[in-house]
Structures are given as C-alpha cells and as structure tokens.
Design a protein around this motif. Sequence first.
Motif, PDB file in Angstrom:
ATOM      1  N   THR A  22      42.143  28.349  47.641  1.00  0.00           N
ATOM      2  CA  THR A  22      41.263  28.881  46.614  1.00  0.00           C
ATOM      3  C   THR A  22      42.070  29.311  45.405  1.00  0.00           C
ATOM      4  OG1 THR A  22      39.679  29.688  48.268  1.00  0.00           O
ATOM      5  CG2 THR A  22      39.581  30.684  46.072  1.00  0.00           C
ATOM      6  N   TYR A  23      41.759  28.704  44.261  1.00  0.00           N
ATOM      7  CA  TYR A  23      42.319  29.122  42.974  1.00  0.00           C
ATOM      8  C   TYR A  23      41.209  29.822  42.199  1.00  0.00           C
ATOM      9  CZ  TYR A  23      46.023  25.646  43.911  1.00  0.00           C
ATOM     10  OH  TYR A  23      47.050  24.906  44.462  1.00  0.00           O
ATOM     11  N   ARG A  24      41.510  30.991  41.677  1.00  0.00           N
ATOM     12  CA  ARG A  24      40.466  31.757  41.004  1.00  0.00           C
ATOM     13  C   ARG A  24      41.068  32.561  39.850  1.00  0.00           C
ATOM     14  NH1 ARG A  24      37.938  33.815  45.433  1.00  0.00           N
ATOM     15  NH2 ARG A  24      39.471  35.473  45.641  1.00  0.00           N
ATOM     16  N   ASN A  25      40.400  32.485  38.715  1.00  0.00           N
ATOM     17  CA  ASN A  25      40.787  33.260  37.531  1.00  0.00           C
ATOM     18  C   ASN A  25      42.213  32.926  37.099  1.00  0.00           C
ATOM     19  OD1 ASN A  25      40.482  35.043  35.420  1.00  0.00           O
ATOM     20  ND2 ASN A  25      41.019  36.844  36.610  1.00  0.00           N
TER      21      ASN A  25
ATOM     22  N   SER B  65      39.378  24.643  45.986  1.00  0.00           N
ATOM     23  CA  SER B  65      38.420  25.050  44.958  1.00  0.00           C
ATOM     24  C   SER B  65      39.123  25.699  43.782  1.00  0.00           C
ATOM     25  CB  SER B  65      37.378  26.009  45.536  1.00  0.00           C
ATOM     26  OG  SER B  65      37.961  27.244  45.886  1.00  0.00           O
ATOM     27  N   TYR B  66      38.567  25.433  42.588  1.00  0.00           N
ATOM     28  CA  TYR B  66      39.074  25.984  41.330  1.00  0.00           C
ATOM     29  C   TYR B  66      37.902  26.658  40.616  1.00  0.00           C
ATOM     30  CZ  TYR B  66      42.829  22.584  42.230  1.00  0.00           C
ATOM     31  OH  TYR B  66      43.841  21.844  42.800  1.00  0.00           O
ATOM     32  N   THR B  67      37.995  27.963  40.424  1.00  0.00           N
ATOM     33  CA  THR B  67      36.918  28.724  39.802  1.00  0.00           C
ATOM     34  C   THR B  67      37.487  29.607  38.699  1.00  0.00           C
ATOM     35  OG1 THR B  67      35.711  28.794  41.906  1.00  0.00           O
ATOM     36  CG2 THR B  67      35.048  30.376  40.214  1.00  0.00           C
ATOM     37  N   SER B  68      36.802  29.627  37.564  1.00  0.00           N
ATOM     38  CA  SER B  68      37.209  30.444  36.400  1.00  0.00           C
ATOM     39  C   SER B  68      38.603  30.048  35.927  1.00  0.00           C
ATOM     40  CB  SER B  68      37.149  31.940  36.729  1.00  0.00           C
ATOM     41  OG  SER B  68      35.826  32.351  36.975  1.00  0.00           O
TER      42      SER B  68
ATOM     43  N   GLU C  16      45.018  33.958  42.698  1.00  0.00           N
ATOM     44  CA  GLU C  16      44.055  34.496  41.744  1.00  0.00           C
ATOM     45  C   GLU C  16      44.732  35.398  40.709  1.00  0.00           C
ATOM     46  OE1 GLU C  16      41.173  36.675  44.001  1.00  0.00           O
ATOM     47  OE2 GLU C  16      42.555  38.282  44.510  1.00  0.00           O
TER      48      GLU C  16
ATOM     49  N   ARG D   1      48.507  37.072  43.760  1.00  0.00           N
ATOM     50  CA  ARG D   1      47.629  37.584  42.712  1.00  0.00           C
ATOM     51  C   ARG D   1      48.417  38.386  41.675  1.00  0.00           C
ATOM     52  NH1 ARG D   1      44.413  42.042  46.478  1.00  0.00           N
ATOM     53  NH2 ARG D   1      46.210  43.396  46.889  1.00  0.00           N
TER      54      ARG D   1
ATOM     55  N   THR E 203      44.947  32.032  48.907  1.00  0.00           N
ATOM     56  CA  THR E 203      44.193  32.425  47.720  1.00  0.00           C
ATOM     57  C   THR E 203      45.176  32.726  46.595  1.00  0.00           C
ATOM     58  OG1 THR E 203      42.354  33.341  48.994  1.00  0.00           O
ATOM     59  CG2 THR E 203      42.607  34.120  46.733  1.00  0.00           C
TER      60      THR E 203
END
Length: 509
Positions: free
Chosen positions: A381-384, A420-423, A354, A326, A352
Amino acid sequence: MVETSTPTSSQSCRWRRWWASLSPSNHHHHHRRWVPSATFCSTHKTLLTAVCLAFFFTVLYWQGDGTAAGLLIFRRGLPLRQLPKLRPFTFNLTDFGGVGDGVTLNTEAFERAVIAISRLGKKGGGQLNVPPGNWLTAPFNLTSHMTLFLAEGAVILGIDDEKYWPLMPPLPSYGYGREHPGPRYGSLIHGQHLKDVVITGHNGTINGQGQTWWKKYRQKLLNHTRGPLVQIMWSSDILISNITLRDSPFWTLHPYDCENVTLKNLTILAPVFQAPNTDGIDPDSCKDMVIEDCYISVGDDGVAIKSGWDQYGITYGKPSKNILIRNLIVRSNVSAGISIGSEMSGGVSNVTIENIHIWNSRRAVRIKTAAGRGGYVRDITYRNLTFDTVRVGIVIKTDYNEHPDGGFDPKAFPVLENISYTSIHGEAVRVPVRIQGSAEIPVRNVTFRDMSVGITNKKKHIFQCAFVQGRVIGTIFPAPCDNLDLYDEQGNLVRPSTSQNSSDIDYDI
C-alpha cells in the motif's frame, strides 16, 4: 508498579476522578458531569463500570487522529513497542581509555566497554555514553541489553583502511558477496543474535568515512564487497533513533533477518553522486518493522526492502513482511526514493508506505525484480506520496537482470499482485507511471485512486503500462493507460480495459 488488588468503592471513584482529569477535553468544571459521586459509586457499581468503560474508550478515541485510530492498539498486527528502558548501569567511553581526538584508535576501548556491559545482561544491561569528540575506531560488535548513546557533538569515525575491517562469509540468502564472490567486509558497528539493543543519542554521528572506499571501488581495487555502516543480524527488539549516519562505505543501515525493529528520527547522508551503493536503509528478510520520521539523501536507494537473491534467497526462505514506512523526506538522484527489490526472492508482503516526500530524484517509488528471482511482492500500500522534480514517479520493473551466478532457475518467475496507490501528488514529473510487466511476470490487481501529478513532458504515453491488470477509481491525472479498468467513485465500471497485455513503454521519455 501495577496495583493488582481490587479497589474499594471510594478508591474506585477517586481513581475515576483522576482518570477523567487526564483527558484534554475535560476541564475541571466538567468533572461532575462525567464522574459520579462517592454515594453513587457505592450503590451502582454495575452501571458505574459500564460508564467508566465507555469513558475509557472515548478517551482513546479522542487521543487518536479524529477517527477510531485510538482503538487500533487492540488490533492484531504489528506488536506494541515499549519505550526503551533506562539501563541500571552507565559508562563513559573514556572510562575504558577512549580518546576523542580523531587520531587515536579507540577499538579496544569500545570492545572493553561492550564486554563490561555483556556481563550485566541479567541485571538489565548497560548504557555506553560516547561524549563529544571524534572517536576513530575499527569495526566493533554490540551486545544484548545495551544502549549506545551518542552525545551532541560525538562522532564515531570508521577507519578507512580496509586491513582493519574483518572479512565475513557471504549472507546465506545471497550466497555471494553483493559485489564480489566469496567473503565480504563486515560492518563498522555490528551485532548478531542480539536482543534489546538501542542506538540513540542527541543527534550524534556515525561517520563511515566512505570516500576512500568509493574511490577504490570505482578503480576496481577492492577484492571483496564493501561493508555496511551498521548491520544487525538475527536479532530482535532493536531501536535506532535520534542520530546521524553518514558516508557509509556501502549500504548504510542493514537489519538482516531481524524482528521488532524501530528506526526513527534518523538523518542519513551520502553524496548523491559518486557514492555508489550507499543505500540509506535496507530491511532484509525482516518482519514487524517501523521506519518513520527520517531524512535520507544518499547515492542509491533511500530505502530498499530486500529478502535474498535468486536461488539462495529462495532456499533461505525468509520474507520481509509487516513493515510500516512513514513520514520520510528522501532524495535519490541515481536510483529511487523507496524500492522493493531487486533481491526479493524470499518474498515481500504487507508493506505500507505513507506520507513520503521525494524530491530531486531519478525515481520516486519502485518495485524491481526479474525472472530467476522467484518469490513474491504482494499486499503493498502506497498512500499520500508527494513527488517534487522526479524523472519517473511510480515504477514496476520486471527485467532487472543482475544475478549472483549462473545457478539460478530462469523459470523462477516472481508474483506481483495487490498493489495500491492512493493520494499521489506532485509536480515537475517527467513520467508519472511506468509499470512494465511481462508475459511471464504480469502485474495483477493494481489500483490507482486520487492522483494528480504535474508533468514536464507533453508526449502522449506518459502513463505507461505493459502486462498489467487493475483499476482506476475516479478521475486521475494524467490519463491512465488503456490496460486498466475505469471505475467511478461509487465503484461502477465506466470503461473496461481494452487490453491488459498491450505495451506503451517508452524509454525515450
């Protein structure tokens, strides 16, 4: 000290007044509202205990990010990490004959210092301070319960003559030097079977002086695989922070089969061109790791999570798992900002990634594998994520056909699922998504949500898919490929996929 005796009623109330004063939301004139009087304490202990417990959890909530984050310390997951302990003994490199003139070879000074600290393990270990100066050295080993501290202006320089670099056996999960068969060069700073090691400082520098190595590699003058800058193997409780790592001969920072590792506040640099295979950080068969608050600009992948190569990695059987990455800024002109693979035969899971900004790069985030690898990549998890001037944003590639030798099983197909890819946002991206599964290696259960990426190419197929199953939730830009089911924000199916196995991969864009 931790007080283990039971406090009296008046002591308990005084403690609660002190605890309440720590809360940033309670000023002095609010204390009476939250902390009972001494009389109340002495007569209503049961009620007081309940109130104070509620208050304790409220403080944890306030100290979070506005959600229940403050309570996450009670979740099972990554182990809690303590700040490094101050060592009871401290030495300066000059105490052992070190000379920081950039010419004198200081290998023996480092070795004498490490030996002295190794004798102090049962007493808490020791810290070696490297003062300002240029400290030329050949490779040396660390020891357990050691802190290597680089002062501001301190530079550890790796000697660029390979005759000073020891040869080591191939990594057991690779069976082969990554660039040549047989042995490989060791790292400039090395450690095996260690516990409680800290490398930190006031942004001092470890410089591998890799220019000579890169030139010899391109000219094919090396007979063995180049060595990393820092490599820690089969170790635990490692903290590396607040330093600059630059110009590594090969991969820069390589934790191998380690656990409980924290890498933070690092600057990792190499030329973005003509510095081959200078990955920034390569977690390899590691578990319980945090990588955070780093700036990485290198000649290959910024971060590349690995777990062994083909049949050797399958046999070694050590996955990389429970990794949090992160708050990174990454640049990779020739490879990818954050990669998983291609050496992932031991498996990769529970990762994760992010709050990542990737700029001026060939690819942003990539998963790469091939037939023969075996293993799995799951629960990622990929986020932001923010992409700024990137050729391809999101990549999953299943034909990365580099193999150590001919002994691999071509039917050892890796499993790719639950990604998953979010934002996902950004601008100046040529191809936002390219997911290239195959009939033998389909990509399953991929999710996209909240995506808006400004594109530089107006061709139709810029969200590219092949042999992929998954979903898009809500509206995203650019329009997704037909392989994915479309759902609205409430989870209602809007349009099922027309064919999960169709392909519109176009390498011309």
